[in-house]
Design a protein around this motif. Sequence first.
Motif, mmCIF file in Angstrom:
data_model
loop_
_atom_site.group_PDB
_atom_site.id
_atom_site.type_symbol
_atom_site.label_atom_id
_atom_site.label_comp_id
_atom_site.label_asym_id
_atom_site.label_seq_id
_atom_site.Cartn_x
_atom_site.Cartn_y
_atom_site.Cartn_z
ATOM 1 N N LEU A 155 7.555 2.245 -10.967
ATOM 2 C CA LEU A 155 6.584 2.419 -12.048
ATOM 3 C C LEU A 155 5.489 1.377 -11.928
ATOM 4 O O LEU A 155 5.762 0.199 -11.660
ATOM 5 C CB LEU A 155 7.292 2.303 -13.398
ATOM 6 C CG LEU A 155 6.430 2.360 -14.663
ATOM 7 C CD1 LEU A 155 7.193 3.064 -15.795
ATOM 8 C CD2 LEU A 155 6.001 0.965 -15.135
ATOM 9 N N THR A 156 4.229 1.813 -12.136
ATOM 10 C CA THR A 156 3.100 0.884 -12.169
ATOM 11 C C THR A 156 2.254 1.143 -13.405
ATOM 12 O O THR A 156 2.339 2.203 -14.031
ATOM 13 C CB THR A 156 2.221 1.004 -10.906
ATOM 14 O OG1 THR A 156 1.707 2.338 -10.809
ATOM 15 C CG2 THR A 156 3.007 0.640 -9.657
ATOM 16 N N ASN A 157 1.405 0.178 -13.735
ATOM 17 C CA ASN A 157 0.627 0.157 -14.972
ATOM 18 C C ASN A 157 -0.858 0.082 -14.621
ATOM 19 O O ASN A 157 -1.300 -0.817 -13.897
ATOM 20 C CB ASN A 157 1.072 -1.064 -15.792
ATOM 21 C CG ASN A 157 0.234 -1.329 -17.019
ATOM 22 O OD1 ASN A 157 -0.642 -0.547 -17.380
ATOM 23 N ND2 ASN A 157 0.493 -2.452 -17.677
ATOM 24 N N LEU A 158 -1.654 1.026 -15.135
ATOM 25 C CA LEU A 158 -3.085 1.041 -14.835
ATOM 26 C C LEU A 158 -3.796 -0.231 -15.288
ATOM 27 O O LEU A 158 -4.716 -0.710 -14.614
ATOM 28 C CB LEU A 158 -3.741 2.260 -15.496
ATOM 29 C CG LEU A 158 -3.494 3.611 -14.815
ATOM 30 C CD1 LEU A 158 -4.022 4.739 -15.689
ATOM 31 C CD2 LEU A 158 -4.139 3.654 -13.435
ATOM 32 N N ALA A 159 -3.383 -0.804 -16.417
ATOM 33 C CA ALA A 159 -4.024 -2.030 -16.888
ATOM 34 C C ALA A 159 -3.743 -3.197 -15.945
ATOM 35 O O ALA A 159 -4.594 -4.076 -15.761
ATOM 36 C CB ALA A 159 -3.546 -2.369 -18.305
ATOM 37 N N PHE A 177 -0.219 1.434 -3.843
ATOM 38 C CA PHE A 177 1.097 0.911 -4.205
ATOM 39 C C PHE A 177 2.184 1.984 -4.181
ATOM 40 O O PHE A 177 3.337 1.692 -4.478
ATOM 41 C CB PHE A 177 1.021 0.243 -5.579
ATOM 42 C CG PHE A 177 0.095 -0.944 -5.590
ATOM 43 C CD1 PHE A 177 0.514 -2.165 -5.109
ATOM 44 C CD2 PHE A 177 -1.211 -0.817 -6.038
ATOM 45 C CE1 PHE A 177 -0.341 -3.256 -5.082
ATOM 46 C CE2 PHE A 177 -2.078 -1.893 -6.020
ATOM 47 C CZ PHE A 177 -1.639 -3.127 -5.533
ATOM 48 N N ARG A 178 1.837 3.212 -3.855
ATOM 49 C CA ARG A 178 2.789 4.312 -3.684
ATOM 50 C C ARG A 178 3.797 4.398 -4.839
ATOM 51 O O ARG A 178 5.011 4.415 -4.633
ATOM 52 C CB ARG A 178 3.497 4.183 -2.334
ATOM 53 C CG ARG A 178 2.527 4.341 -1.164
ATOM 54 C CD ARG A 178 3.162 4.097 0.181
ATOM 55 N NE ARG A 178 4.202 5.059 0.493
ATOM 56 C CZ ARG A 178 4.012 6.257 1.035
ATOM 57 N NH1 ARG A 178 2.791 6.677 1.312
ATOM 58 N NH2 ARG A 178 5.037 7.050 1.306
ATOM 59 N N CYS A 213 4.118 -5.543 0.238
ATOM 60 C CA CYS A 213 4.021 -5.856 1.662
ATOM 61 C C CYS A 213 2.710 -5.308 2.211
ATOM 62 O O CYS A 213 1.819 -4.887 1.466
ATOM 63 C CB CYS A 213 5.200 -5.252 2.401
ATOM 64 S SG CYS A 213 5.155 -3.440 2.394
ATOM 65 N N ALA A 214 2.593 -5.261 3.536
ATOM 66 C CA ALA A 214 1.349 -4.858 4.195
ATOM 67 C C ALA A 214 0.979 -3.404 3.963
ATOM 68 O O ALA A 214 -0.173 -3.015 4.213
ATOM 69 C CB ALA A 214 1.449 -5.132 5.690
ATOM 70 N N VAL A 215 1.895 -2.567 3.477
ATOM 71 C CA VAL A 215 1.540 -1.180 3.163
ATOM 72 C C VAL A 215 0.405 -1.137 2.144
ATOM 73 O O VAL A 215 -0.427 -0.217 2.165
ATOM 74 C CB VAL A 215 2.768 -0.401 2.663
ATOM 75 C CG1 VAL A 215 2.377 0.976 2.142
ATOM 76 C CG2 VAL A 215 3.801 -0.254 3.776
ATOM 77 N N THR A 216 0.329 -2.108 1.255
ATOM 78 C CA THR A 216 -0.732 -2.114 0.234
ATOM 79 C C THR A 216 -2.119 -2.304 0.838
ATOM 80 O O THR A 216 -3.120 -2.048 0.159
ATOM 81 C CB THR A 216 -0.483 -3.225 -0.801
ATOM 82 O OG1 THR A 216 -0.488 -4.500 -0.151
ATOM 83 C CG2 THR A 216 0.849 -3.024 -1.499
ATOM 84 N N THR A 217 -2.198 -2.724 2.084
ATOM 85 C CA THR A 217 -3.499 -2.884 2.740
ATOM 86 C C THR A 217 -3.979 -1.584 3.390
ATOM 87 O O THR A 217 -5.093 -1.546 3.916
ATOM 88 C CB THR A 217 -3.440 -3.980 3.826
ATOM 89 O OG1 THR A 217 -2.578 -3.562 4.894
ATOM 90 C CG2 THR A 217 -2.929 -5.287 3.246
#
Length: 284
Positions: A155-159, A177-178, A213-217
């Motif tokens: 889960l991620t948060n737009l804010a 961030f998948r 990790c590096a996937v975010t790049t």
Amino acid sequence: MDDSPIVDDLWLYPVKALRGYARDTVDVAIWGFEHDRRWMVVQPDGTFLTQRALPIMARVGAHAGPGGLILSSDDAPAMTVPIPKASAERRQVMVWSDPVPALDAGPDAAAWLSDRLGLPCGLVYMDDMDVRPVDPAFGAPGDRAAFSDGFPVLLTNLASLDALNQELDHPIGMTRFRPNIVVSGLSAWEEDRWKRIRIGDVTFRVAKPCARCAVTTVDQTTGERPDKTEPLRALGRIRRAQGGVMFGQNLIPDGPGRIAIGDRITVLEAGESNLRPIPPKDVG
């Protein structure tokens, strides 16, 4: 007026490390979203391939259906891959340090993926969902994961993304961030305090923050790395904790159910932030 946070997006990734797609509704099982990361691309020795070393994987799409997968790429006709039969070759593959038995999806899928990714590889399917328990330090007996890095749902948060983008010269989107679940209607980093939540008819435990990790790049559309250091360098300034730099929260479902975009999120239990600060060095 109900001002509780809501589900803004839902994402499914049928094949670990390949491009995902958005859904309006998803069915949730104890190991995560139905069809999510049940498949994995592996090298001939059984170790999994990842965008960390092979960012071009983001250019290969995978859509799940009841009978299998449709793999797609801009440079080739789509490939239909049926779920392997129980009589298919069973291989032992590796997800980090976890050995996992899985069924081989056959030579046609292997050849198609090898041509797209530029190296020998194959495709496997996890048919037995009891084979990969969640880390017992953060889960309970019976908690399971598919081929995700360690936990069933992210889960991620737009804010929180907005807060991170204030640290970046070039803002990024949430697809970096998948996540599986994207929420809105919160303040930045408010999700750090959650312990148990309910979405639709599913209750989730918040296991731990997600180390990035590096996937975010990697740009999840082009498979390119516009900047090999960001957003990790910015996260290092504002979100460094024990275990790495953190963005998002790993969830464990308590049982099956269905969730949808627009569902309200009920916080059942909250407390102190679950980010563990790095202790100061002992200079004595």
